[in-house]
Scaffold this active site. Structure first.
Site, PDB file in Angstrom:
ATOM      1  N   SER A 126      -9.792  -7.410   5.047  1.00 30.90           N
ATOM      2  CA  SER A 126      -9.979  -6.449   3.952  1.00 30.90           C
ATOM      3  C   SER A 126     -11.018  -6.946   2.961  1.00 30.90           C
ATOM      4  CB  SER A 126      -8.650  -6.241   3.217  1.00 30.90           C
ATOM      5  OG  SER A 126      -8.839  -5.550   2.005  1.00 30.90           O
ATOM      6  N   TYR A 151      -1.581  -8.869  -1.344  1.00 30.11           N
ATOM      7  CA  TYR A 151      -2.156  -8.224  -0.165  1.00 30.11           C
ATOM      8  C   TYR A 151      -3.428  -8.945   0.260  1.00 30.11           C
ATOM      9  CZ  TYR A 151      -4.792  -4.838   2.588  1.00 30.11           C
ATOM     10  OH  TYR A 151      -5.545  -4.244   3.573  1.00 30.11           O
TER      11      TYR A 151
END
Length: 335
Positions: A126, A151
């Site tokens: 990501s 995350y």
């Protein structure tokens, strides 16, 4: 060729499965169909990609025995691992969900690849790993040691775990740092679908940092094209590589990390304007301060991916938002 696609009922996963089956590949898709967002949307995606070459298995990638058995039985040629607990903001309140899916689940996939001689593992990282990086565009040559959400930390961990398996067991791995993917069949927790529901219902939309943000919005078809291209580029060992002189995105092991994005950041307010124009409705706006865990700007340097695959995004924000609104009106009937 036989593929495993994890997160097959997800936004990106379902689009990848559809493309692979259209190309004539056999695909086994796994997804736990959790209720992080509307399960009916996930089921609708699966219905859309029904194909004789596609088999769906409802399974949690954190299920160690189940995943081991699946790998052993199916003997996949390649794996495209997209399953994860997503969302920066959700990780602030539900951290343990990220440990199960993004750490334990990722390890189970790596173990499956290791023990069953998978030719190439492509997995989702990501753009959030860039965290406090201020230099733009974000480059895979830069350090990503300061994530600002759990995350993001799990995604950086995925890259480190993949490198370990590439080094110890010669498993070829490629990580893709996705930059703000949008388009038809998108996730309800992401800005575009959230904004659209609220705008058509006459509700105000929350705009963080008073709208002063930029994102490298990347259309789903461009993302899928990049994934399909890179899975054919299997990393090889490079004995001449050194930590001191080499890029962190490469290694002496068969390991690579790439940015996959549009390479052209768009102001959030311009994105909202494109949505307003496509819907023919002006949004009621609720301007708010920056949310914890968010970053001001994302901007992908995609030169390495272009050099490896010839990948170049083609869909601009206006065209992409128009395509999304067409799908929204059809799927939700404006509700």
């Amino acid at each position: 060729m036989k593929y495993l696609v994890t997160g097959a009922a997800g936004f990106i996963g379902s689009a990848v499965v559809e493309r692979l089956t259209q190309m004539g590949h056999s695909v086994v898709g796994v997804d736990n169909l959790n209720d992080y967002y509307d399960v009916n949307l996930k089921l609708a995606r699966l219905e859309r990609i029904e194909h004789p070459l596609f088999v769906f298995e409802k399974m949690d990638i954190a299920d160690r025995e189940g995943m081991a058995e699946l790998f052993k039985e199916e003997q996949f040629d390649k794996v495209i691992h997209l399953a994860a607990q997503a969302g920066v903001r959700y990780s602030l309140d539900n951290p343990l969900a990220y440990a199960d899916s993004n750490l334990v689940g990722h390890l189970n996939v790596l173990e499956g690849c290791r023990h069953n001689k998978v030719k190439h593992l492509v997995y989702a990282s990501s753009s959030s790993v860039y965290g406090l990086n201020g230099k733009v565009p974000f480059s895979t040559d830069d350090s990503v040691d300061h994530p600002i959400s759990l995350y993001a930390a799990t995604k950086k961990s995925n890259e480190l775990m993949a490198h370990t398996y590439s080094h110890l067991y010669n498993v070829p791995t490629t990580g893709l740092r996705f930059f703000t993917v949008y388009g038809p069949w998108g996730r309800p927790d992401m800005a575009l679908l959230k904004f659209t529901h609220k705008i058509v219902n006459g509700e105000p939309i929350d705009i963080y940092n008073n709208g002063d943000m930029q994102r490298d919005f990347t259309y789903i078809d461009d993302i899928v094209e990049g994934i399909i291209r890179i899975q054919d580029v299997v990393p090889e060992s490079d004995p001449s590589w050194t930590v001191e002189e080499g890029s962190p995105a490469t290694s002496s092991a068969p390991y690579r990390v790439y940015n996959i994005g549009n390479g052209k950041p768009v102001k959030l307010m311009d994105y909202i304007k494109a949505l307003e124009e496509s819907l023919g409705i002006e949004a009621k706006k609720n301007f708010m301060p920056m949310q914890p865990g968010d970053v001001y700007q994302t901007y992908a340097d995609t030169i390495a991916l272009f050099e490896a695959t010839g990948y170049q995004p083609k869909v601009d924000v206006k065209q992409g938002v128009d395509e999304f609104v067409k799908w929204f009106n059809q799927f939700y009937q404006g509700k």
